[in-house]
Design a protein around this motif. Structure first.
Motif, mmCIF file in Angstrom:
data_model
loop_
_atom_site.group_PDB
_atom_site.id
_atom_site.type_symbol
_atom_site.label_atom_id
_atom_site.label_comp_id
_atom_site.label_asym_id
_atom_site.label_seq_id
_atom_site.Cartn_x
_atom_site.Cartn_y
_atom_site.Cartn_z
ATOM 1 N N THR A 311 0.843 -1.192 0.000
ATOM 2 C CA THR A 311 0.000 0.000 0.000
ATOM 3 C C THR A 311 0.877 1.239 0.000
ATOM 4 O OG1 THR A 311 -1.700 -1.155 1.289
ATOM 5 C CG2 THR A 311 -1.798 1.259 1.266
ATOM 6 N N ARG A 312 0.537 2.222 -0.821
ATOM 7 C CA ARG A 312 1.279 3.489 -0.855
ATOM 8 C C ARG A 312 1.008 4.267 0.435
ATOM 9 N NH1 ARG A 312 2.689 7.571 -4.681
ATOM 10 N NH2 ARG A 312 3.772 9.193 -3.484
ATOM 11 N N VAL A 313 2.086 4.698 1.067
ATOM 12 C CA VAL A 313 1.972 5.481 2.295
ATOM 13 C C VAL A 313 2.123 6.954 1.961
ATOM 14 C CG1 VAL A 313 2.917 5.910 4.585
ATOM 15 C CG2 VAL A 313 2.916 3.591 3.664
ATOM 16 N N THR A 314 1.254 7.765 2.506
ATOM 17 C CA THR A 314 1.306 9.211 2.340
ATOM 18 C C THR A 314 1.235 9.862 3.721
ATOM 19 O OG1 THR A 314 -1.096 9.497 2.235
ATOM 20 C CG2 THR A 314 0.042 8.973 0.162
ATOM 21 N N PRO A 315 1.568 11.138 3.823
ATOM 22 C CA PRO A 315 1.414 11.805 5.120
ATOM 23 C C PRO A 315 -0.014 11.722 5.651
ATOM 24 C CG PRO A 315 2.753 13.146 3.655
ATOM 25 C CD PRO A 315 2.217 12.021 2.821
#
Length: 326
Positions: A311-315
């Motif tokens: 899964t792409r992690v973002t702030p």
């Protein structure tokens, strides 16, 4: 255009390794007060990888709650140690299933066959090899491609007219997972069309990443792009860069890696962080899948592999992935 060279950096210092011994859990009664059903074993190649340590800690209460003793080891990236540990588990007589991430998968075939011959199903973590029954599988190559492509897009957007950009790839080619991810990152950069020169540096831990960054900058001081097949070596590079005065929000710098520990999530959430690309295979999701498959194999109910997607992690979503909630 892409050119590639490869150097090696030593993986230094295994201080702070958490070693859960091969007899990690005692033969206490099961959680329901009954007798233990036997033991389940988990064998990672080495315990200098924080996400693996996190998984062991999460797995233990799940497995003991199911009525099994939980065993683990620390081969410290030595294949003969790992083979010997598995031989000892087979000889115990009470081990009902073994799951592992081998130091070298082809070197585990013989002991895998021996375990299967004695009625102990063998399961793979992150991949399978000859003789395994099932596995908790990761799409290592495609995860690497995704990281490489997105990094390439950022390079084109920010350095499209700036000539060939040096890229430091902190990869690893000695295990299936490391090789597949590393090759995927290179392929992703190629797919993007970015004009890069890739220096492939083989490292496996934080200290190795720190040393690799020092060597890379000595050779190519203008290196702005740093990619990692795993987060811990890249964290070492990040520490070296910031020790040298690189701002955590330097707009010209890109770091990106697969996997993310709680410490990496802290970095990702810095405003305008240079750690711009991060993909996570959550430790809890992995650990629960490991425990589920081990218990099912021991109970004779396992029927298929379990696939875990990154899964792409973002702030914005980083808070959802902490092992220890902030």
């Amino acid at each position: 255009m892409k050119t590639t060279s490869r150097t090696a950096a030593l993986a230094l210092g295994l201080a702070g390794i958490l070693a859960l011994s091969a007899c990690a859990a005692s033969a206490e009664p099961a959680a329901d007060g009954g007798e233990r059903k036997g033991a389940l074993a988990m064998s990672f190649a080495g315990l200098d990888i924080p996400i693996w340590v996190d998984q062991l800690e999460i797995m233990e209460p799940i497995i003991t709650e199911a009525g099994y003793e939980f065993l683990s080891d620390d081969p410290a990236w030595d294949i003969q140690t790992q083979v010997n540990d598995w031989e000892n588990w087979i000889q115990r007589g009470d081990v009902k299933a073994i799951m592992g991430y081998p130091v070298q998968s082809d070197s585990m075939v013989a002991v895998t066959e021996k375990a299967q011959a004695t009625g102990i199903p063998v399961l793979g973590y992150a991949g399978t090899w000859e003789g395994t029954s099932f596995g908790v599988l990761l799409d290592n190559y495609e995860d690497g491609v995704r990281l490489g492509e997105e990094a390439g897009e950022w390079i084109i957007e920010n350095y499209g007219d700036g000539g060939t950009q040096p890229v430091a790839l902190l990869g690893y080619w000695e295990t299936d997972l490391g090789r597949e991810r590393s090759e995927g990152i290179v392929a992703g950069l190629e797919n993007s069309g970015a004009d890069v020169s890739i220096n492939e540096i083989s490292v496996i831990n934080l200290d190795g990443g720190y040393s690799a960054a020092q060597s890379q900058l000595a050779a190519e001081p203008d290196t702005k792009i740093w990619l990692g097949m795993a987060s811990e070596p890249l964290q070492g590079a990040y520490q070296y860069l910031t020790d040298q005065g690189v701002a955590p929000d330097d707009p010209d710098m890109l770091l990106g890696a697969l996997d993310a520990t709680d410490e990496i999530l802290d970095i990702v959430t810095i405003e305008d962080s240079i750690w711009r690309l991060s993909y996570i295979l959550p430790a809890r999701q992995l650990a629960e899948a490991n425990a589920e498959l081990l218990i099912a194999a021991a109970d004779g109910t396992a029927t298929e592999d379990i696939l875990i997607e990154s899964t792409r992690v973002t702030p914005e979503n980083a808070a959802d992935f902490y092992v220890d909630p902030r």
